[in-house]
Design a protein around this motif. Sequence first.
Motif, PDB file in Angstrom:
ATOM      1  N   GLY A 192       0.805  -1.208   0.000  1.00 58.29           N
ATOM      2  CA  GLY A 192       0.000   0.000   0.000  1.00 58.29           C
ATOM      3  C   GLY A 192       0.840   1.260   0.000  1.00 58.29           C
ATOM      4  N   LEU A 193       2.157   1.120  -0.167  1.00 61.89           N
ATOM      5  CA  LEU A 193       3.068   2.260  -0.144  1.00 61.89           C
ATOM      6  C   LEU A 193       4.023   2.168  -1.328  1.00 61.89           C
ATOM      7  CD1 LEU A 193       3.967   2.217   3.666  1.00 61.89           C
ATOM      8  CD2 LEU A 193       2.418   3.826   2.524  1.00 61.89           C
ATOM      9  N   SER A 194       4.681   3.269  -1.624  1.00 62.18           N
ATOM     10  CA  SER A 194       5.673   3.280  -2.696  1.00 62.18           C
ATOM     11  C   SER A 194       6.892   4.045  -2.221  1.00 62.18           C
ATOM     12  CB  SER A 194       5.090   3.919  -3.964  1.00 62.18           C
ATOM     13  OG  SER A 194       4.709   5.262  -3.706  1.00 62.18           O
ATOM     14  N   GLY A 195       7.931   4.010  -3.035  1.00 60.26           N
ATOM     15  CA  GLY A 195       9.150   4.740  -2.711  1.00 60.26           C
ATOM     16  C   GLY A 195       9.812   4.244  -1.440  1.00 60.26           C
ATOM     17  N   ASP A 196      10.436   5.155  -0.711  1.00 63.17           N
ATOM     18  CA  ASP A 196      11.171   4.783   0.498  1.00 63.17           C
ATOM     19  C   ASP A 196      10.269   4.156   1.555  1.00 63.17           C
ATOM     20  OD1 ASP A 196      13.571   5.695  -0.528  1.00 63.17           O
ATOM     21  OD2 ASP A 196      13.319   7.719   0.271  1.00 63.17           O
ATOM     22  N   GLU A 197       9.016   4.615   1.627  1.00 62.75           N
ATOM     23  CA  GLU A 197       8.091   4.038   2.607  1.00 62.75           C
ATOM     24  C   GLU A 197       7.753   2.590   2.260  1.00 62.75           C
ATOM     25  OE1 GLU A 197       6.869   5.166   5.592  1.00 62.75           O
ATOM     26  OE2 GLU A 197       8.547   6.527   5.226  1.00 62.75           O
ATOM     27  N   GLY A 198       7.678   2.289   0.970  1.00 65.14           N
ATOM     28  CA  GLY A 198       7.451   0.909   0.554  1.00 65.14           C
ATOM     29  C   GLY A 198       8.622   0.015   0.913  1.00 65.14           C
ATOM     30  N   VAL A 199       9.846   0.559   0.753  1.00 67.94           N
ATOM     31  CA  VAL A 199      11.041  -0.198   1.145  1.00 67.94           C
ATOM     32  C   VAL A 199      11.020  -0.467   2.638  1.00 67.94           C
ATOM     33  CG1 VAL A 199      13.555  -0.124   1.309  1.00 67.94           C
ATOM     34  CG2 VAL A 199      12.421   0.730  -0.751  1.00 67.94           C
ATOM     35  N   ARG A 200      10.729   0.578   3.411  1.00 67.47           N
ATOM     36  CA  ARG A 200      10.717   0.422   4.871  1.00 67.47           C
ATOM     37  C   ARG A 200       9.699  -0.624   5.307  1.00 67.47           C
ATOM     38  NH1 ARG A 200       7.742   1.199   8.726  1.00 67.47           N
ATOM     39  NH2 ARG A 200       6.150   2.123   7.377  1.00 67.47           N
ATOM     40  N   ARG A 201       8.505  -0.621   4.686  1.00 65.59           N
ATOM     41  CA  ARG A 201       7.479  -1.579   5.094  1.00 65.59           C
ATOM     42  C   ARG A 201       7.885  -3.008   4.753  1.00 65.59           C
ATOM     43  NH1 ARG A 201       1.283  -0.134   4.863  1.00 65.59           N
ATOM     44  NH2 ARG A 201       2.069   0.882   6.757  1.00 65.59           N
ATOM     45  N   LEU A 202       8.521  -3.230   3.608  1.00 68.47           N
ATOM     46  CA  LEU A 202       8.973  -4.577   3.255  1.00 68.47           C
ATOM     47  C   LEU A 202      10.027  -5.076   4.238  1.00 68.47           C
ATOM     48  CD1 LEU A 202       9.152  -4.344  -0.638  1.00 68.47           C
ATOM     49  CD2 LEU A 202       7.577  -5.756   0.703  1.00 68.47           C
ATOM     50  N   VAL A 203      10.933  -4.185   4.640  1.00 71.58           N
ATOM     51  CA  VAL A 203      11.941  -4.570   5.631  1.00 71.58           C
ATOM     52  C   VAL A 203      11.275  -4.853   6.973  1.00 71.58           C
ATOM     53  CG1 VAL A 203      13.998  -3.813   6.879  1.00 71.58           C
ATOM     54  CG2 VAL A 203      13.756  -3.283   4.451  1.00 71.58           C
ATOM     55  N   ALA A 204      10.235  -4.096   7.308  1.00 79.22           N
ATOM     56  CA  ALA A 204       9.494  -4.348   8.547  1.00 79.22           C
ATOM     57  C   ALA A 204       8.792  -5.706   8.490  1.00 79.22           C
ATOM     58  CB  ALA A 204       8.475  -3.231   8.783  1.00 79.22           C
ATOM     59  N   TYR A 205       8.224  -6.042   7.308  1.00 77.83           N
ATOM     60  CA  TYR A 205       7.624  -7.363   7.138  1.00 77.83           C
ATOM     61  C   TYR A 205       8.676  -8.462   7.349  1.00 77.83           C
ATOM     62  CZ  TYR A 205       3.420  -5.309   4.958  1.00 77.83           C
ATOM     63  OH  TYR A 205       2.263  -4.614   4.698  1.00 77.83           O
ATOM     64  N   ALA A 206       9.886  -8.250   6.804  1.00 78.57           N
ATOM     65  CA  ALA A 206      10.946  -9.240   6.941  1.00 78.57           C
ATOM     66  C   ALA A 206      11.317  -9.441   8.413  1.00 78.57           C
ATOM     67  CB  ALA A 206      12.179  -8.838   6.142  1.00 78.57           C
ATOM     68  N   ASN A 207      11.357  -8.344   9.152  1.00 79.25           N
ATOM     69  CA  ASN A 207      11.645  -8.465  10.591  1.00 79.25           C
ATOM     70  C   ASN A 207      10.559  -9.257  11.308  1.00 79.25           C
ATOM     71  OD1 ASN A 207      14.052  -6.671  11.898  1.00 79.25           O
ATOM     72  ND2 ASN A 207      13.415  -5.804   9.932  1.00 79.25           N
ATOM     73  N   ASP A 208       9.313  -9.085  10.885  1.00 79.53           N
ATOM     74  CA  ASP A 208       8.221  -9.861  11.469  1.00 79.53           C
ATOM     75  C   ASP A 208       8.392 -11.353  11.159  1.00 79.53           C
ATOM     76  OD1 ASP A 208       5.518 -10.096  12.760  1.00 79.53           O
ATOM     77  OD2 ASP A 208       4.951 -10.740  10.736  1.00 79.53           O
ATOM     78  N   LEU A 209       8.760 -11.657   9.911  1.00 81.84           N
ATOM     79  CA  LEU A 209       8.968 -13.058   9.527  1.00 81.84           C
ATOM     80  C   LEU A 209      10.125 -13.699  10.305  1.00 81.84           C
ATOM     81  CD1 LEU A 209       8.491 -12.705   5.669  1.00 81.84           C
ATOM     82  CD2 LEU A 209       7.056 -14.061   7.209  1.00 81.84           C
ATOM     83  N   LEU A 210      11.104 -12.885  10.688  1.00 84.02           N
ATOM     84  CA  LEU A 210      12.254 -13.389  11.439  1.00 84.02           C
ATOM     85  C   LEU A 210      11.982 -13.439  12.941  1.00 84.02           C
ATOM     86  CD1 LEU A 210      15.065 -11.522   9.506  1.00 84.02           C
ATOM     87  CD2 LEU A 210      14.538 -13.973   9.387  1.00 84.02           C
ATOM     88  N   GLY A 211      10.781 -13.065  13.346  1.00 81.17           N
ATOM     89  CA  GLY A 211      10.416 -13.137  14.761  1.00 81.17           C
ATOM     90  C   GLY A 211      10.954 -12.006  15.594  1.00 81.17           C
ATOM     91  N   ARG A 212      11.320 -10.904  14.957  1.00 79.48           N
ATOM     92  CA  ARG A 212      11.836  -9.756  15.698  1.00 79.48           C
ATOM     93  C   ARG A 212      10.693  -8.879  16.178  1.00 79.48           C
ATOM     94  NH1 ARG A 212      16.577  -8.116  11.332  1.00 79.48           N
ATOM     95  NH2 ARG A 212      17.949  -9.917  11.698  1.00 79.48           N
ATOM     96  N   PRO A 213      10.853  -8.172  17.298  1.00 79.56           N
ATOM     97  CA  PRO A 213       9.777  -7.319  17.803  1.00 79.56           C
ATOM     98  C   PRO A 213       9.572  -6.065  16.951  1.00 79.56           C
ATOM     99  CG  PRO A 213      11.749  -7.081  19.158  1.00 79.56           C
ATOM    100  CD  PRO A 213      12.016  -8.196  18.196  1.00 79.56           C
TER     101      PRO A 213
END
Length: 226
Positions: A205-226
Motif C-alpha cells: 500500500g506504499l511506494s518509494g522509500d516508505e514501501g522499502v521500509r514496510r517490506l523490511v518491517a515485514y521481513a523483521n516480522d517473519l524473522l520473529g523480531r519485535p
Amino acid sequence: MLDTIRQIETPEGVFLRLRAAGALPRALAWLVDLVIRVTATVALTSPLMVLGEGGRGLYFIVVFVVTWMYGVICEVWFNGQTLGKRALDLRVVSADGAPVTLMPSVVRNLLRVVDILPGLYGVGLVAMLMDPHARRFGDIIAGTMVVHTAELQRGSQVPVIPSEPLPPGLSLEEQAAIVDFAERCPHLTPQRQRELADLLTPLTGLSGDEGVRRLVAYANDLLGRP
C-alpha cells in the motif's frame, strides 16, 4: 558487486548460503601462508646445504613443493584450508559448495602465475572485482571459490527495524522473497530499492522509500523480531 552471498541447493534439498571472501581477508591469508613458506624454506636451507650436491638437489625439490604444492596439499587433504586460510576462517570449496578435489585445486594454484600479473595480483584483483562471487581468474577457470567457513544464517543481513505484521495469505515462496529483498537492501542503491519495492505496492500500500521500509518491517516480522 551487488553482494557476495551464494545460495546453493544440495541434492538433498538443503539450501546452503555461502559468503564469498573478498580481497582483504584473502590477501591476509596469503601473507600468513607466505611467511610460513618462507620460514620453512629458510629453516631447511642450512641443513640441506651441508649435504653437498645431494643436499642442493633436495633443496630445490623443497622449494618446488613449498611454492607449488603447499596450497594443493592443504586444500585437498585439510578440508580446503591452508594454514593462512584457517587463521582467517576461510575455505576453498567447489562452486556448488562441495569440498574441493585434486584437479580443481591444482588448476587454481597453477593459474596464480596469471593472477599475479602484472604484479601484486593485478589480474586476480580485477577478476575479483568483476565477479559476483569475488573469484580470481584461477577460481573461475577451476570452478572453485573461497568462502568464510561459517555458513551465513538466513536473515542475518536484514536491517533491524520495528516489525509490522505481514498481510495474510502469502505463500512460503513469497515470504522468502520478502526476506531475500530485505537482506539485499544494504547492497542495493536507494533507487534500485525503490524500484523493486514499487513492484509490491499492491501488497504494502506504499511506494518509494516508505514501501522499502514496510517490506523490511515485514521481513523483521517473519524473522520473529519485535
